[in-house]
Scaffold this active site. Structure first.
Site, mmCIF file in Angstrom:
data_model
loop_
_atom_site.group_PDB
_atom_site.id
_atom_site.type_symbol
_atom_site.label_atom_id
_atom_site.label_comp_id
_atom_site.label_asym_id
_atom_site.label_seq_id
_atom_site.Cartn_x
_atom_site.Cartn_y
_atom_site.Cartn_z
ATOM 1 N N LYS A 153 28.708 -22.783 28.352
ATOM 2 C CA LYS A 153 27.782 -22.904 29.481
ATOM 3 C C LYS A 153 26.955 -24.185 29.413
ATOM 4 C CE LYS A 153 27.494 -17.906 30.203
ATOM 5 N NZ LYS A 153 28.349 -17.505 29.070
ATOM 6 N N LYS B 262 22.344 -15.606 33.598
ATOM 7 C CA LYS B 262 23.307 -15.433 32.514
ATOM 8 C C LYS B 262 22.652 -15.699 31.166
ATOM 9 C CE LYS B 262 27.186 -17.592 35.066
ATOM 10 N NZ LYS B 262 28.239 -18.651 34.941
ATOM 11 N N ARG C 255 40.602 -18.795 36.590
ATOM 12 C CA ARG C 255 40.703 -19.288 35.214
ATOM 13 C C ARG C 255 41.882 -20.265 35.164
ATOM 14 N NH1 ARG C 255 39.624 -17.867 29.988
ATOM 15 N NH2 ARG C 255 37.506 -17.990 30.821
ATOM 16 N N ARG D 65 40.769 -14.051 38.986
ATOM 17 C CA ARG D 65 40.162 -12.806 38.517
ATOM 18 C C ARG D 65 39.198 -12.333 39.599
ATOM 19 N NH1 ARG D 65 37.725 -15.231 33.202
ATOM 20 N NH2 ARG D 65 37.109 -16.710 34.810
ATOM 21 N N ARG E 114 30.821 -9.283 38.959
ATOM 22 C CA ARG E 114 31.465 -10.004 37.859
ATOM 23 C C ARG E 114 32.981 -9.868 37.946
ATOM 24 N NH1 ARG E 114 28.663 -6.893 33.092
ATOM 25 N NH2 ARG E 114 29.396 -5.216 34.464
ATOM 26 N N ASP F 13 36.524 -22.100 34.247
ATOM 27 C CA ASP F 13 36.275 -21.142 35.323
ATOM 28 C C ASP F 13 35.831 -21.901 36.564
ATOM 29 O OD1 ASP F 13 36.867 -19.193 33.482
ATOM 30 O OD2 ASP F 13 34.774 -18.686 33.068
ATOM 31 N N GLU G 140 32.190 -22.850 34.068
ATOM 32 C CA GLU G 140 32.209 -22.796 32.610
ATOM 33 C C GLU G 140 33.432 -23.548 32.084
ATOM 34 O OE1 GLU G 140 31.812 -19.007 30.689
ATOM 35 O OE2 GLU G 140 30.160 -18.355 31.995
ATOM 36 N N ASN H 76 35.534 -23.069 28.691
ATOM 37 C CA ASN H 76 35.673 -22.157 27.553
ATOM 38 C C ASN H 76 36.554 -22.789 26.478
ATOM 39 O OD1 ASN H 76 34.490 -19.432 28.683
ATOM 40 N ND2 ASN H 76 35.729 -20.323 30.308
#
Length: 330
Positions: free
Chosen positions: A141, A176, A226, A240, A248, A288, A296, A298
């Site tokens: 993040k 978050k 993603r 997603r 979420r 993301d 984000e 990751n």
């Protein structure tokens, strides 16, 4: 001629994974299919200490772990067969896959410091994937904040007044925990929601960490994409979609995976961040994207490999191993 590699996988207990969704399992199956030897260990078994003492020379620092040889198969209830474990130096390995789940806390950070002593290419080294230094310096993040032109409006702070002002400006926000994972602890707070102060009090009463606040993006209703990147290049994506009334989309909390194609905006985002990922040894990354915005990056333990292969027939695990083997060949 193919070279057999010794591959150590740093992960949570292999016995408890979902073999139909776990990306680490996909990486292990692909490595085994290429003839590589697999070992697993868990973070608490890591130890840093003196190695073999050579007369007249300073002893080398050794990082060891309790390594168990393992073979894997796609058979539920019987997916892993272990050999006899032993404490071994990670310098005996050719590759270390750092695949334990966050939280990204001091235990996680300490493990990256230990792996710094191992990481490299050449004799007495093991290629750690992803590079532990840049995993440590790239919390998901926070790394994204280095690309502000790709993000939705975002605030990172401890200051409750700043958070209230952000909501007053944008009216509908996402709150978050900065170092959480899997969708845990993420709240949507609308303009008329009276729970913001209580939420902030609860968070700061139990945590010294700041919060990330972002403008709510209605495009999330159509999915949180993603995108998998290997050595800075996109290889595919899954969508997603939130289930029911949940805001979420994380699959850990019930999000549903769907097939999706990359858009020109997705390609633009990947082109903007790809050189950074490649330069810093971040081989396997999942980003993301909601609508037109990167939310984000990751780098710790990305997921999505098995879903991508099911939807599009893309074996991203093979692409990752092609990349690793190429780097080891120099």
């Amino acid at each position: 001629m193919a070279v057999t590699l010794n591959v150590a996988v740093q992960m949570d207990p292999l016995e408890h994974i979902n073999i139909d969704g776990d990306s680490t399992f996909a990486l292990m199956l692909e490595a085994q299919a290429r003839g590589h030897s697999l070992f697993v260990y868990e973070v608490p078994s890591l130890a840093l200490g003196e190695g073999v003492v050579t007369p007249g020379k300073a002893s080398a620092t050794q990082v060891t772990a309790w390594l168990r040889p393992v073979t894997v198969q796609r058979k539920k209830g019987d997916h892993a067969t272990f050999g006899e474990g032993a404490r071994r130096s990670l310098r005996d390995m050719d590759v270390v896959l750092m695949r334990q789940d966050p939280p990204f806390d001091m235990a996680y950070i300490t493990a990256t410091h230990l792996l710094d002593h191992v990481h490299g290419i050449g004799p007495d080294k093991a290629l750690v994937v992803n590079d532990p230094r840049w995993v440590r310096d790239s919390p998901e993040k926070l790394l994204v904040t280095h690309f502000p032109h790709l993000m939705p409006p975002t605030l990172v702070t401890w200051d409750a007044e700043q958070i209230r002002a952000f909501r007053a400006k944008w009216r509908d926000i996402i709150v978050k925990p900065l170092f959480g994972n899997g969708g845990s602890g993420i709240f949507r707070i609308k303009e008329d929601d009276q729970n913001l102060n209580a939420l902030l009090e609860m968070h700061f009463a139990r945590s010294r960490e700041p919060l990330m606040i972002q403008r709510y993006e209605p495009a999330v209703k159509a999915g949180d994409k993603r995108i998998i990147l290997v050595d800075g290049k996109p290889v595919g994506a899954i969508n997603r979609v939130p289930s029911g009334d949940d805001h979420r989309s994380n699959m850990h909390v019930g999000g549903v995976a769907q097939q999706v194609a990359l858009t020109p905006r997705d390609e633009e985002i990947c082109a903007a961040i790809g050189p950074f990922l490649k330069e810093h040894g971040l081989i396997f990354v999942g980003i993301d994207v909601i609508g037109d915005y990167l939310t984000e990056i990751n780098v710790t333990s990305p997921t999505g490999l098995q879903e991508l292969e099911r939807f599009d027939g893309v074996n991203a695990a093979a692409t990752i191993w092609d990349c690793i083997e190429t780097k080891l060949r120099g």
